[in-house]
Design a protein around this motif. Structure first.
Motif, PDB file in Angstrom:
ATOM      1  N   THR A  40      68.327  32.479  -1.602  1.00 49.54           N
ATOM      2  CA  THR A  40      68.959  31.918  -2.798  1.00 49.54           C
ATOM      3  C   THR A  40      68.227  32.430  -4.040  1.00 49.54           C
ATOM      4  O   THR A  40      67.071  32.841  -3.950  1.00 49.54           O
ATOM      5  N   PRO A  41      68.879  32.397  -5.198  1.00 45.42           N
ATOM      6  CA  PRO A  41      68.221  32.874  -6.422  1.00 45.42           C
ATOM      7  C   PRO A  41      66.967  32.084  -6.795  1.00 45.42           C
ATOM      8  O   PRO A  41      66.126  32.581  -7.520  1.00 45.42           O
ATOM      9  N   GLN A  42      66.819  30.869  -6.290  1.00 44.24           N
ATOM     10  CA  GLN A  42      65.656  30.058  -6.622  1.00 44.24           C
ATOM     11  C   GLN A  42      64.432  30.398  -5.778  1.00 44.24           C
ATOM     12  O   GLN A  42      63.340  29.920  -6.062  1.00 44.24           O
ATOM     13  N   MET A  43      64.592  31.206  -4.752  1.00 46.28           N
ATOM     14  CA  MET A  43      63.476  31.517  -3.856  1.00 46.28           C
ATOM     15  C   MET A  43      62.409  32.343  -4.557  1.00 46.28           C
ATOM     16  O   MET A  43      62.702  33.189  -5.387  1.00 46.28           O
ATOM     17  N   ARG A  44      61.187  32.077  -4.173  1.00 42.00           N
ATOM     18  CA  ARG A  44      60.052  32.853  -4.656  1.00 42.00           C
ATOM     19  C   ARG A  44      59.704  33.868  -3.572  1.00 42.00           C
ATOM     20  O   ARG A  44      59.432  33.486  -2.433  1.00 42.00           O
ATOM     21  N   ALA A 103      63.072  39.319  -7.024  1.00 41.16           N
ATOM     22  CA  ALA A 103      64.149  38.333  -7.164  1.00 41.16           C
ATOM     23  C   ALA A 103      65.016  38.408  -5.902  1.00 41.16           C
ATOM     24  O   ALA A 103      64.950  39.378  -5.141  1.00 41.16           O
TER      25      ALA A 103
END
Length: 112
Positions: free
Chosen positions: A5-9, A89
């Motif tokens: 997901t875009p929130q993953m680090r 990202a």
């Protein structure tokens, strides 16, 4: 199953890693880079030959270890060794998994 997901680090280890290491060995590599393997980051590693990638992730219940090995050729993009880790990202990781250059990957945009 791991969903990116875009929130993953996401952190990419720049130096190649010996792929005889399993989960514990790759977690030790994270620890040697002063990172906590239990932190929720996705850690991306490349084999010495450049034909394989491994992703190590902890999901609060246990570790996931995923591998992608190319049937032909090598991964074209890998950052230079200025820093031991390179942040990514989510859309850049997707491009990397498809053997594209992450810097040229389009940014995610909402559907109309």
């Amino acid at each position: 199953m791991i969903q990116i997901t875009p929130q993953m680090r996401i952190l990419m280890c720049v130096d190649p890693v010996d792929f005889r290491k399993g989960i514990d060995g790759l977690a030790a590599v994270c620890t040697s880079l002063t990172l906590d393997p239990f932190s929720g980051y996705l850690f991306v590693f490349r084999g010495r030959s450049g034909t394989s990638l491994r992703i190590l992730a902890y999901d609060s219940q246990g570790f996931w270890l995923c591998q992608k090995r190319l049937s032909k050729g090598r991964f074209r993009f890998w950052p230079k060794a200025d820093e031991p880790l390179h942040p990514l990202a989510a859309h850049e990781l997707q491009a990397l998994l498809w053997n594209k250059e992450p810097g040229k990957a389009p940014i995610w945009r909402p559907l109309k």
